[in-house]
Scaffold this motif. Structure first.
Motif, short mmCIF file in Angstrom:
data_model
loop_
_atom_site.label_atom_id
_atom_site.label_comp_id
_atom_site.label_asym_id
_atom_site.label_seq_id
_atom_site.Cartn_x
_atom_site.Cartn_y
_atom_site.Cartn_z
N UNK A 57 0.83 -1.20 0.00
CA UNK A 57 0.00 0.00 0.00
C UNK A 57 0.87 1.25 0.00
N UNK A 58 1.88 1.26 0.85
CA UNK A 58 2.79 2.41 0.91
C UNK A 58 3.57 2.54 -0.39
N UNK A 59 4.02 1.41 -0.93
CA UNK A 59 4.77 1.43 -2.19
C UNK A 59 3.91 2.00 -3.32
N UNK A 60 2.61 1.66 -3.31
CA UNK A 60 1.73 2.12 -4.39
C UNK A 60 1.65 3.64 -4.44
N UNK A 61 1.57 4.28 -3.28
CA UNK A 61 1.38 5.73 -3.25
C UNK A 61 2.69 6.52 -3.17
N UNK A 62 3.81 5.82 -3.15
CA UNK A 62 5.09 6.51 -3.01
C UNK A 62 5.30 7.58 -4.09
N UNK A 63 4.97 7.33 -5.38
CA UNK A 63 5.19 8.38 -6.38
C UNK A 63 4.36 9.64 -6.12
N UNK A 64 3.18 9.49 -5.54
CA UNK A 64 2.34 10.65 -5.24
C UNK A 64 2.97 11.44 -4.09
N UNK A 65 3.37 10.71 -3.04
CA UNK A 65 3.94 11.38 -1.88
C UNK A 65 5.26 12.07 -2.22
N UNK A 66 5.99 11.51 -3.19
CA UNK A 66 7.27 12.11 -3.59
C UNK A 66 7.09 13.27 -4.56
N UNK A 67 5.85 13.56 -4.95
CA UNK A 67 5.60 14.66 -5.87
C UNK A 67 5.82 14.31 -7.32
N UNK A 68 6.08 13.02 -7.62
CA UNK A 68 6.31 12.62 -9.01
C UNK A 68 5.00 12.55 -9.80
N UNK A 69 3.89 12.34 -9.09
CA UNK A 69 2.57 12.30 -9.72
C UNK A 69 1.74 13.42 -9.11
N UNK A 75 -1.44 15.83 -7.94
CA UNK A 75 -2.77 15.59 -7.41
C UNK A 75 -3.82 16.13 -8.38
N UNK A 76 -4.88 15.38 -8.55
CA UNK A 76 -5.98 15.83 -9.40
C UNK A 76 -6.76 16.90 -8.67
N UNK A 77 -6.86 18.07 -9.24
CA UNK A 77 -7.59 19.19 -8.65
C UNK A 77 -7.10 19.53 -7.25
N UNK A 78 -5.89 19.13 -6.93
CA UNK A 78 -5.32 19.42 -5.62
C UNK A 78 -5.93 18.64 -4.48
N UNK A 79 -6.77 17.63 -4.76
CA UNK A 79 -7.43 16.85 -3.71
C UNK A 79 -6.50 15.74 -3.24
N UNK A 80 -6.16 15.69 -1.94
CA UNK A 80 -5.20 14.69 -1.46
C UNK A 80 -5.78 13.28 -1.47
N UNK A 81 -4.89 12.31 -1.65
CA UNK A 81 -5.29 10.90 -1.61
C UNK A 81 -4.53 10.15 -0.51
N UNK A 82 -3.80 10.90 0.31
CA UNK A 82 -2.97 10.26 1.33
C UNK A 82 -3.78 9.53 2.39
N UNK A 83 -5.08 9.81 2.47
CA UNK A 83 -5.92 9.13 3.46
C UNK A 83 -5.86 7.61 3.32
#
Length: 762
Positions: free
Chosen positions: A201-213, A215-223
């Motif tokens: 789960x953490x590996x899946x979201x790593x690119x988002x958390x690192x800023x490589x991907x 956010x759509x409309x600035x809405x966070x998905x870190x939840x």
């Protein structure tokens, strides 16, 4: 006839009527799209007709007539017509409409997986069919079809199949144009959290958390990482995400369930209530058969149960916006009633999903969510504040002043039906509490008692118990306020209230003891009050599996002078049943010194087989109550009289066709099902199974006679039901005594997977 440009303009205007974009009613939106389709069909232009069909298919989400299966079937039929037309003449249609067609098709596949679930095999066949038509100009279509296959595998609990497809997708470049990459990665994290694979789960979201991907409309998905972080011991990070996102406006259901699970895993029930009320449309709106709704219902039920155990249950306003002046919906809701609703919503949805998929994963998952315990006790930086119970006047009742409410009270008492009276009196109670008019609220509550205690209103036991508790709390705080007449009416419904809570799951045992203690402080000299309280204290100590407490409570009751109510045969049998539920033969025999069919097994166990046989032969033809049938079946099993047992079941089949206004059969019915299950399986094991016709039933709607029943089918339809009901009692009583007892009676293992309603499926 309208021309092409005007129809296209009207279709675009109809899209603007979508309820999520405007304040329009769903019927207005759907009717506008249906009219556009009719105009396009009359015109006959291929492009316009394609665009109109796609708009109509999309609007079917807002069609509220017919079953969801029929609606999605029509939806798929319209899209398949478009698909075949495009496939027959691929160069004829506007590329924009072709792209929109594939958007709509893939959206529907996603709905079939999560929102309006269809059997997994059927979804896979649809994915394969669409794969054969996938256009090379849209490379994201095969990619999304593979994601659909992955989601079906995940829904079935196939972790290996899910990982295989997931890794193959990660090896490919995510196509541009169709996908919001951050949301795709968030969905991957969610799936791995289902399986407890928090590292993935953490590996899946790593690119988002690192800023490589981005956010759509600035809405966070870190939840999506709140729960994985907690389970990995990264508590500070989980708390930080929760604190900055739990109350964001306009959240969808997925963030809500993540925050609810966080509150349960960290022991923050008060914050959980904040989340629940902040997002009540997502939680209290019920699962509706969807995958996400099932999970949020299970978490909501688990939260309510924690709240009940901690003594935090309360009444609160359930808003209504129906606009019907004759609305009879309940206004005052409690966490006890919400727990019941959400529990069965989650359990039944899980069973339906597993039946579709030939799996048990969702039932196991719901069972685990319902039993969640804290993994860490976390003190939140911001102090939880439970929202006000009564934030504004109740819908449909503008009256708020003392004079207005008194006039409304007179009108409510004269209402033509019990349900209407209760609805009106609840609104008056709410507005009186909001206006700090305790006597008006107490008068309205007292006026409700007779309706709530009606013989055929078992389903209102939550409202009855809550009204009684609040009335005695008011009497405790202001003893002179209510007066002797109201107090008499309150005490008159005490036995009915406790009988209903004793017979069917409703209040948590802690709530029952709170009410008993409160009543004990206000016993009236020279009345039956003390007899009632001591008897029910013994009854609930027994039901709660507290052997020593039950013994002391019954000794205290027996020390009182005899009372006609409790010497009556029905009350003697009731006490015997309680002792039998606790497995206390000695107390059961002492409670009824006569020869009772409820004591067949104690007679056998105390060396009196002749008496047991005599009583069985004398009463077996007339036994019809759930308790009596259970004891006769237990006797037949013990002595090997399967023929008598089968005759008993066939004579009493209506006992096993349970249709209530909720999903909670009585405790005695649960035991009767367990005994009949064991008899049925004994018949199958002895090679004596037969087929028979289940007779018709005058339920609503009526059930016609049904052929093809056998004891094997009966057992298969009942055994998978017992655990869901026994564990509901277990959670409210705080003991697994009855879960173990029911499964011992049924000859099974209390841990076997069971989640369906406690009745054969007809």
């Amino acid at each position: 006839m309208l021309d092409a440009q005007e129809i296209l303009r009207r279709i675009d205007a109809a899209y603007d009527l979508e309820p999520e974009k405007s304040l329009s009613d769903h019927g207005v939106y759907f009717a506008a799209m249906a009219d556009c389709l009719a105009q396009a069909e009359a015109l006959g232009d291929a492009d316009v007709l394609m665009y109109a069909r796609l708009g109509y298919a999309y609007a079917l989400r807002e069609k509220h007539e017919g079953t969801m299966r029929a609606i999605t079937g029509e939806w798929l039929g319209v899209l398949r017509t478009c698909l075949l037309a495009w496939h027959a003449e691929p160069g004829r249609y506007d590329p924009r409409y072709v792209r929109l067609l594939w958007y709509r098709l893939l959206d529907l596949v996603g709905f079939y997986i999560q929102l309006f679930p269809d059997p997994g095999d059927r979804v896979l066949r649809l994915a394969d069919e669409l794969g054969r038509y996938a256009p090379s100009a849209l490379p994201w279509v095969p990619y999304e079809l593979d994601r659909a296959r992955m989601m079906v595998a995940a829904r079935r609990g196939d972790a290996a199949g899910t990982e295989r497809i997931w890794r193959s997708l990660r090896a490919r470049e995510m196509p541009k144009g169709r996908f919001y990459q951050d949301r795709i990665l968030a969905e991957d994290a969610k799936i791995w959290a289902w399986f407890g694979r928090d590292d993935l789960a953490v590996e899946s979201l790593a690119p988002v958390l690192a800023g490589q991907v981005p956010l759509t409309d600035g809405v966070p998905v870190e939840y999506q990482l709140i729960v994985p972080y907690l389970r990995l011991g990264r508590i500070d990070e989980a708390v930080a995400i929760h604190e900055r996102s739990w109350d964001l406006p306009g959240q969808k259901v997925e963030p809500v369930l993540a925050h609810l699970e966080f509150c349960l895993l960290t022991g923050n029930e008060e914050r959980g209530l904040q989340v629940l009320h902040h997002s009540f449309l997502q939680v209290g709106g019920r699962a509706g058969g969807s995958l996400h709704g099932m999970v949020v219902a299970a978490l909501g039920a688990a939260l309510c149960r924690r709240v009940l155990a901690r003594g935090l249950d309360r009444e609160w306003l359930r808003d209504c916006d129906c606009g019907d002046p004759d609305c009879a919906d309940v206004t005052l809701y409690t966490y006890a009633a919400l727990e019941r609703d959400l529990y069965w919503d989650a359990v039944n949805t899980a069973e339906e999903l597993d039946e579709m998929d030939g799996a048990s994963f969702q039932s196991e998952r719901v069972r685990a969510l319902l039993a969640l315990e804290p993994v860490a006790h976390v003190e939140l930086p911001s102090r939880p504040v439970v929202p006000p119970a009564f934030p504004h006047p109740a819908a449909h009742l503008p009256a708020t002043g003392a004079g207005e409410l008194t006039a409304a009270l007179d009108g409510a008492i004269a209402a033509p039906s019990s349900r209407r009276r209760v609805a009106l009196l609840q609104r008056i109670t709410h507005n009186a509490l909001l206006a700090a008019l305790p006597l008006t609220a107490g008068t309205a509550r007292t006026a409700m008692l007779d309706d709530l205690a009606r013989e055929d209103w078992d389903g209102w036991r939550f409202e009855l118990a809550r009204n009684l508790l609040e009335l005695f709390r008011l009497h405790d705080a202001r003893p002179a306020l209510l007066g002797a007449d109201r107090l008499d009416r309150m005490w008159r419904v005490v036995p009915t209230t406790f009988d209903r809570v004793l017979d069917r799951p409703g209040l948590h045992l802690a709530q029952v003891y709170e009410l008993l203690d409160l009543l004990d402080r206000h016993r009236r000299p020279g009345t039956d009050d003390e007899h009632h309280l001591r008897w029910y204290r013994g009854a609930f100590r027994t039901r709660g599996g507290d052997r020593d407490g039950a013994r002391r409570a019954w000794e205290s009751f027996d020390a009182l002078p005899p009372h006609d109510r409790y010497r009556a045969p029905d009350q003697i049998r009731r006490r015997v049943r309680l002792h039998l539920d606790l497995g206390d033969d000695t107390a059961a025999l002492a409670a009824d010194p006569g020869d009772s069919d409820l004591l067949l097994i104690p007679y056998l166990r105390t060396g009196r087989p002749d008496l047991a046989r005599t009583v069985h032969e004398r009463t077996r033809e007339t036994a019809s109550s759930a308790a009596a049938v259970t004891e006769h079946l237990r006797y037949c099993i013990a002595v090997g009289a399967l023929g008598d047992a089968v005759d008993m079941i066939q004579r009493n089949l209506p006992l096993y066709h349970l249709l209530y206004d909720d999903n909670d059969p009585t405790f005695d019915h649960m035991r009767a099902h367990a005994a009949a299950t064991l008899v049925s399986e004994a018949m199958v094991a002895a090679g004596r199974d037969t087929t028979w016709i289940w007779p018709g039933d005058d339920c609503d709607p009526p059930c016609p006679p049904e052929e093809g029943w056998s004891y094997a089918r009966f057992a298969d339809g009942t055994r998978p039901s017992l655990l869901a009901h026994a564990r509901r009692w277990e959670s409210l009583l705080g003991t697994d005594l009855h879960t173990r007892a029911v499964f011992a009676l049924a000859g099974g293992d209390r841990n076997e997977p069971c989640e369906s309603p406690l009745r054969p499926t007809r």
